[in-house]
Design an enzyme around this catalytic site. Structure first.
Site, PDB file in Angstrom:
ATOM      1  N   HIS B 125       0.840  -1.188   0.000  1.00  0.00           N
ATOM      2  CA  HIS B 125       0.000   0.000   0.000  1.00  0.00           C
ATOM      3  C   HIS B 125       0.879   1.242   0.000  1.00  0.00           C
ATOM      4  O   HIS B 125       1.111   1.853  -1.030  1.00  0.00           O
ATOM      5  CB  HIS B 125      -0.955  -0.042   1.211  1.00  0.00           C
ATOM      6  N   CYS B 149      -0.580   0.251   9.628  1.00  0.00           N
ATOM      7  CA  CYS B 149      -0.773   1.624   9.137  1.00  0.00           C
ATOM      8  C   CYS B 149      -2.194   1.823   8.618  1.00  0.00           C
ATOM      9  O   CYS B 149      -2.883   2.757   9.008  1.00  0.00           O
ATOM     10  CB  CYS B 149       0.230   1.956   8.033  1.00  0.00           C
ATOM     11  N   HIS B 150      -2.624   0.950   7.695  1.00  0.00           N
ATOM     12  CA  HIS B 150      -3.946   1.159   7.102  1.00  0.00           C
ATOM     13  C   HIS B 150      -4.749  -0.126   7.038  1.00  0.00           C
ATOM     14  O   HIS B 150      -5.692  -0.246   6.258  1.00  0.00           O
ATOM     15  CB  HIS B 150      -3.801   1.769   5.705  1.00  0.00           C
ATOM     16  N   GLY B 151      -4.361  -1.113   7.863  1.00  0.00           N
ATOM     17  CA  GLY B 151      -5.184  -2.303   8.044  1.00  0.00           C
ATOM     18  C   GLY B 151      -5.250  -3.270   6.874  1.00  0.00           C
ATOM     19  O   GLY B 151      -6.324  -3.713   6.495  1.00  0.00           O
TER      20      GLY B 151
END
Lengths: 426, 185, 256
Positions: B125, B149-151
């Site tokens: 990502h 960080c963003h799952g």
């Protein structure tokens, strides 16, 4: 003010809010320049270009350089060997500094010859002297960064000049070093300042140009512009003329960068800095040699430093030391002779600066130093009083036409059908 | 502009004009070449330098990694995950139908030896390091890695299953030199 | 104005020449000019000379001198291929680590490793060389006034005995071209000091020539690409400037 570009709506829209198009047009296109500027007037633009070259190559070098005593020398070699085109960037930057000084010195001597420092251009001249000071500071700081033997000992010797200041000298030098000798803190701050100074330079260059465009350029005749007939627009006439000089300058620079990259350098600077061993023969870069000769001509520490600083600072008061009302040396037969003698004196100083202080060099250095100051303090003030100058021409326009040998030097607008006279521009 | 001398180009002969147009065209073309010729080396200076490129392989001793254990090694300045997978983990990875994957890749194509999963430990990502290599780390919903960080959730083959990451964790070039030594890069 | 230009150019030339001479003048004799292939505008390195020079460096110089800025991978430039380089590197051991126990260890060198120095630090180097420090040779050609000719002069300028009346200190050697004539390094090269792999006859002159060329390359590995690029750049600028000059003449011809 409208330009051909103003037929576009978007240009109008922007220009109404931020007049960059009008401004560019006013200063780079229609700027009325005297029609008789010769090639010596290239060197201002060329200096500006060199500043840009130094900033661009410098930013690239800073991306790969490490300002630490253990890595500075190695990272410089890393740039030379491993970074793509790194050798070219470094050689451009190192030789570019020399080119910058060549161009600026010619620019200054052009000012001497044609009296460009005289009223109403005194502040313009001051900014120029300030630029020279900043350039010297910047090039000195930059020379320290590769951390070779000459870098280290130049830094030591030059910073020690400050210790000549009575009472506070020692404290000041330690403050400058950030320690008890030139060492890592010194290298770190020199790197920081070396990156900063060019941007200060840009600011002063801007003021230099502001003053120039306010009072307009001097010219080889040294007389004022009197009518529109005396001027031509900067573009295309001087843009194309500057480009010719630019080509020649880059040709010379390229010869050094690609074929003689270390000719102006000192071989000893390829030995890593050693605080315990001073090289037998320390010399500054060529552009500092005359000042170095003046420094060494005075057999007293403080006196030498004062003389060296004064040799440049005296330029600040030059507009008042030169008492002549006539600007250009073309109409000052005696000053013209002294101009060449002064130029030769500067070369002699440079030659003395490159040699060790021994034998006849001591005497020659002292005589040349005394003459250097006498030129400004005695010759120029007296010349203005006693020199008989030649008569000045009526106007730039008339002088140009007379020189071309045209039949109508009387000033009547000539017939313009002869668009391609074989004589062309002189 | 009123304050400059008028130009006198009314009556130039025609040939003169075209010759100058050509010259200006040629000069323009050369200027463009010069601009590219200057810009190109300037841009290239920022590429990885020769010494950096030369360091692009690293050898790892894997003899002391237990089954079920993972280690992180540094390669090109980035973490590389080496996991010695359990049989359950291998089975779980191989049981997933490719249709369930947003970046379809079979587990067989991602490993050289089923037991050893070697991945560049950088979330596809925005470049964070996913958790799951240390004991006690959350391993996400699929037993592989979980990027905090963003799952993003990765499975036991390092494939993206849930979350914003667009691709599976990358497999670096590697080679088993012998039973205990693997060279990455 | 043209006359002025000439006058200035001439003066500049004289001054530069003066500076050059002043700087080059040391206390020793000026080493004679030797023939080099790679100097000059079009000159390139001879791969044979480079590889032989590398052999001389390996077998003679490397026992005392380091070559810090050269990695084995750089030998690609002097005509070795990847497998040859691997083989050369495999003859050396370099320190690596720390390993999992926190210990430093020695391993076989790889292409990305730099030439290991013969001594761990300058102190060790001095201790083994009677107090003298053998300098790193990577940029030695650039780091000495006189460059290549000086290096070649040193290597071939030894004398068995100092001339009559010359006080030679204990452990020092007499050399024509070394500043002060007293050099700590014993004569490194002599006939057949190295048996060349390519069968070239290893005379003293040949050995000195080859190793000098090799060290010219280690100092300036960019030399060939630099000169090649320079030629293109100069031709381009010359044409461009000529073109601009013609345009300038025409633009200005319109002015009355």
């Amino acid at each position: 003010m409208t330009t051909p570009l103003h037929r576009y709506r978007i240009v109008q829209w922007i220009d109404y809010r931020l007049p960059i198009f009008s401004w560019t047009n006013e200063h780079l296109v229609e700027y009325p320049a005297p029609r008789n500027l010769n090639y010596w007037w290239n060197f201002g633009s060329l200096a500006g270009i060199m500043l840009v070259v130094q900033i661009i190559t410098g930013i690239i070098l800073a991306m790969h350089y490490t300002p630490h005593v253990d890595y500075a020398f190695n990272s410089t070699e890393h740039i030379m060997r491993d970074v793509e085109w790194g050798w070219m960037m470094r050689y451009l930057h190192a030789n570019g500094a020399s080119m910058f000084f060549v161009v600026v010195y010619i620019h200054i001597f052009r000012g001497f010859y044609y009296g460009s420092y005289k009223s109403p251009r005194e502040i313009l001249w001051w900014m120029g002297v300030l630029i020279l000071f900043l350039m010297m500071g910047s090039s000195f700081l930059g020379y320290v960064l590769p951390w070779g033997q000459m870098s280290f000992w130049a830094a030591t010797v030059i910073t020690n000049l400050i210790s000549a200041i009575p009472w506070i000298g020692e404290t000041l030098v330690q403050w400058l070093w950030g320690g008890f000798s030139v060492a890592n803190p010194t290298l770190n701050r020199f790197f920081s300042l070396h990156y900063l100074l060019p941007f200060l330079l840009c600011a002063v260059v801007f003021i230099h140009l502001w003053a120039l465009h306010h009072r307009k350029s001097n010219n080889p005749l040294g007389i004022d512009v009197k009518s529109p007939k005396d001027t031509i627009p900067f573009s295309p006439y001087y843009t194309v003329k500057d480009l010719v000089g630019l080509g020649v300058m880059f040709f010379v620079l390229a010869i050094f960068v690609f074929y003689l990259p270390n000719f102006l350098g000192e071989s000893i600077n390829y030995i890593k800095a050693d605080p315990l061993v001073t090289p037998p023969h320390i010399v500054p870069e060529w552009y500092f040699l005359p000042y170095y000769a003046i420094l060494r001509a005075v057999p007293d520490k403080l006196g030498g430093v004062i003389a060296m600083v004064a040799s440049i600072a005296i330029l600040f008061v030059l507009p008042w030391l030169d008492t002549s009302k006539v600007r250009s040396a073309r109409f000052r037969p005696i000053y013209k002779q002294f101009f060449w003698i002064f130029l030769a004196d500067c070369f002699v100083l440079g030659w003395v600066g490159a040699n060790p202080v021994e034998g006849s060099f001591i005497l020659i250095g002292r005589i040349a130093t005394v003459y250097y100051f006498a030129h400004f303090l005695i010759i120029l003030p007296l010349l203005g009083k006693f020199e008989r100058t030649k008569p000045l021409p009526e106007s730039i326009h008339q002088a140009v036409l007379a020189k071309k040998g045209g039949a109508d030097a009387s000033g009547a607008p000539p017939d313009s059908s002869a668009g391609s006279s074989p004589g062309g521009a002189a | 502009m009123a304050d400059t001398a008028p130009e006198s180009d009314q009556a130039s002969p025609q040939g003169e004009e075209t010759r100058r147009d050509f010259l200006i065209l040629a000069a323009g073309a050369m200027s463009a070449m010069a601009a590219i010729g200057v810009a190109w080396p300037l841009i290239e200076t920022m590429n990885p330098s020769a010494d950096v490129l030369a360091l692009s392989s690293t050898e790892v001793d894997i003899s002391e990694i237990e089954v079920g254990q993972s280690v992180t090694v540094k390669w090109r300045g980035k973490p590389v995950f080496i996991r010695r997978r359990t049989q359950e983990e291998i089975d779980a990875a191989r049981a997933v139908p490719l249709d369930d994957l947003s970046d379809p890749e079979s587990d067989e194509a991602r490993v050289q030896q089923a037991e050893w999963l070697i991945l560049v430990g950088v979330c596809t990502h925005l470049g964070c390091i996913p958790l799951g290599n240390k004991i006690g780390d959350p391993r996400g919903d699929f037993g592989g890695w979980f990027c905090p960080c963003h799952g993003s959730h990765y499975d036991t083959s390092g494939r993206i299953r849930v979350g914003p990451a667009p691709n599976n964790l990358a497999v670096p070039e590697y080679e088993f030199l012998d039973d205990t030594l693997v060279r990455i890069g | 104005m043209r006359a002025q230009l000439f006058a200035i150019a001439a003066t500049l030339g004289l001054v530069f020449a003066g500076i050059g001479n002043a700087v080059a003048a040391g206390s020793a004799a000026e080493p004679p000019d030797h023939e080099w292939q790679h100097t000059g505008v079009f000159g390139t390195f001879d791969r044979g000379e480079l590889q032989r020079g590398f052999q001389v460096f390996q077998e003679v110089c490397a026992s005392c001198h380091s070559l810090d800025f050269i990695a084995f991978r750089n030998l690609l430039d002097i005509g070795f291929d990847v497998d040859q380089i691997k083989a050369i590197a495999a003859e050396y051991e370099v320190e690596d680590g720390p390993d999992n126990e926190g210990e430093m260890f020695m391993r076989t060198a790889k292409g990305s490793d730099y030439f290991p120095a013969p001594f761990a630090n300058p102190q060790a180097a001095r201790a083994s060389n009677g107090g003298a420090f053998p300098p790193d040779l990577s940029v030695i050609v650039k780091a000495r006034d006189g460059g290549l000719n000086y290096l070649y002069g040193i290597l071939t300028g030894y004398e068995e005995e100092a001339p009559e009346g010359f006080e030679l200190a204990e452990g020092m050697n007499y050399n024509h071209y070394f500043p002060g004539h007293q050099i700590a390094m014993p004569e490194p090269l002599y006939e057949e000091a190295v048996e060349y792999a390519d069968g070239t006859e290893p005379t003293l002159e040949q050995l000195a020539h080859d190793v000098s060329v090799f060290l010219a390359w280690t100092a300036e590995p960019e030399l060939e690409i630099r000169k090649k690029t320079g030629l293109k750049v100069l031709i381009f600028i010359a044409i461009f400037t000529a073109l601009i000059y013609i345009i300038k003449r025409r633009v200005w011809a319109k002015l009355h």
